[in-house]
Design a protein around this motif. Sequence first.
Motif, PDB file in Angstrom:
ATOM      1  N   SER A 137      10.703   0.827   0.402  1.00  0.00           N
ATOM      2  CA  SER A 137      10.805   1.781  -0.700  1.00  0.00           C
ATOM      3  C   SER A 137      12.092   2.593  -0.609  1.00  0.00           C
ATOM      4  O   SER A 137      12.671   2.989  -1.625  1.00  0.00           O
ATOM      5  N   SER A 138      12.533   2.879   0.611  1.00  0.00           N
ATOM      6  CA  SER A 138      13.719   3.710   0.828  1.00  0.00           C
ATOM      7  C   SER A 138      15.006   2.902   0.876  1.00  0.00           C
ATOM      8  O   SER A 138      16.090   3.447   0.700  1.00  0.00           O
ATOM      9  N   GLN A 198       0.838  -1.198   0.000  1.00  0.00           N
ATOM     10  CA  GLN A 198       0.000   0.000   0.000  1.00  0.00           C
ATOM     11  C   GLN A 198       0.874   1.248   0.000  1.00  0.00           C
ATOM     12  O   GLN A 198       1.877   1.319   0.728  1.00  0.00           O
ATOM     13  N   PHE A 199       0.487   2.228  -0.809  1.00  0.00           N
ATOM     14  CA  PHE A 199       1.162   3.527  -0.770  1.00  0.00           C
ATOM     15  C   PHE A 199       0.654   4.266   0.472  1.00  0.00           C
ATOM     16  O   PHE A 199      -0.526   4.560   0.589  1.00  0.00           O
ATOM     17  N   THR A 200       1.582   4.557   1.383  1.00  0.00           N
ATOM     18  CA  THR A 200       1.178   5.133   2.669  1.00  0.00           C
ATOM     19  C   THR A 200       1.646   6.578   2.868  1.00  0.00           C
ATOM     20  O   THR A 200       1.371   7.165   3.913  1.00  0.00           O
ATOM     21  N   GLY A 201       2.356   7.140   1.899  1.00  0.00           N
ATOM     22  CA  GLY A 201       2.775   8.532   2.048  1.00  0.00           C
ATOM     23  C   GLY A 201       4.071   8.826   1.328  1.00  0.00           C
ATOM     24  O   GLY A 201       4.521   8.065   0.471  1.00  0.00           O
ATOM     25  N   TRP A 202       4.682   9.939   1.696  1.00  0.00           N
ATOM     26  CA  TRP A 202       5.850  10.425   0.961  1.00  0.00           C
ATOM     27  C   TRP A 202       7.041   9.474   1.006  1.00  0.00           C
ATOM     28  O   TRP A 202       7.909   9.521   0.144  1.00  0.00           O
ATOM     29  N   MET A 203       7.087   8.559   1.975  1.00  0.00           N
ATOM     30  CA  MET A 203       8.195   7.602   2.039  1.00  0.00           C
ATOM     31  C   MET A 203       7.963   6.373   1.165  1.00  0.00           C
ATOM     32  O   MET A 203       8.804   5.493   1.073  1.00  0.00           O
ATOM     33  N   GLY A 204       6.798   6.310   0.532  1.00  0.00           N
ATOM     34  CA  GLY A 204       6.544   5.214  -0.402  1.00  0.00           C
ATOM     35  C   GLY A 204       5.538   4.204   0.099  1.00  0.00           C
ATOM     36  O   GLY A 204       4.541   4.558   0.726  1.00  0.00           O
ATOM     37  N   ASN A 205       5.826   2.923  -0.174  1.00  0.00           N
ATOM     38  CA  ASN A 205       4.886   1.843   0.108  1.00  0.00           C
ATOM     39  C   ASN A 205       5.249   1.076   1.373  1.00  0.00           C
ATOM     40  O   ASN A 205       6.401   1.046   1.792  1.00  0.00           O
TER      41      ASN A 205
END
Length: 320
Positions: A225-226, A91-98
């Motif tokens: 993601s990071s 799930q995409f949860t915000g600016w940090m990615g999934n």
Amino acid sequence: MKLKKINPTVVLLLLAASLTAEAFVVDWDRIQHWAGNGSKKAALVVQFNDGGEEKAYVWGYRWDDDADQPSGEDMFRAIAANCNDLYLFTQFTGWMGNTVCGIGYSPENSVANHIEFDFASAIEDPCISFNWFSANEMLGQTSTPGWDTPELCEEAIEESKATHILEHPIDARNYGYACYDYDHWLKSGGDSSIRWHAGWYKGYWSYWVGGVDSESLSYSGLGYSSRKLSDGVVDAWKYTYLDGPVGDDIDGITGATTPWHELDYNHFNTTGINSQILDETIRSPKIYRIDGTIVNNLANATPGIYIIIDGKNTRKIIIH
């Protein structure tokens, strides 16, 4: 005083037993399931801790250029898309990615046929801050899916049958704030060959990164993601329960309680084998590696999974 001589074989056996019970070391040559191409490599390890078979499954990932350095998410998506046994719920949860919401495993990749979203229990869950009917603006929620939620989720499950990746539709990209309802995405039926865990408040997928020796793994401070991969690294995922009492054997920060299990390299799929090949009538036996390459004979074959086709008969062998 005379010192007693110690048999070195006994020492080695004890060390091996200890390593098997408490740790693993990834053997690149034994990995059967690979995604991507290139000279650089990384491994993905998944351990379910679901009361089933105590195995940690391992896959490999390859790429060429560190200038376009892949992430942990790139690896996970590539493997799930190309292997017939791994299933990713994200799930995409915000600016940090999934975020990894759940992971599934089935030898025939039938996980999506046994997943359902229990909307009735989710809307009664006091832990969930997302509001399906009136946007929780304090958390940045901008809109609501309302009673369309079950249909949206069912459509996402249906799409995942082809991709092996379940994209959570109630995400931060569409609604400003993500719905952390993963505990309510459940496995239906009692098929023990299908392994599945999804969770956030009752349990979650803890993320560990490091080298080939599990004793070098450390709890990741980043999401996948990071996380940037480098040649020879291991990304490992272990399902961790959070709904029990914290005792002396539980890490209060990570919730880690269970040691790493023995690696399973030989979980089987037929990715790379042309289906027409399997249907042909062949007059003489032919041997294929799992990626579809033809092998002349097995006398000097490297460890791996091989498909032998003799006429209309097909069989699989594993060389260790």
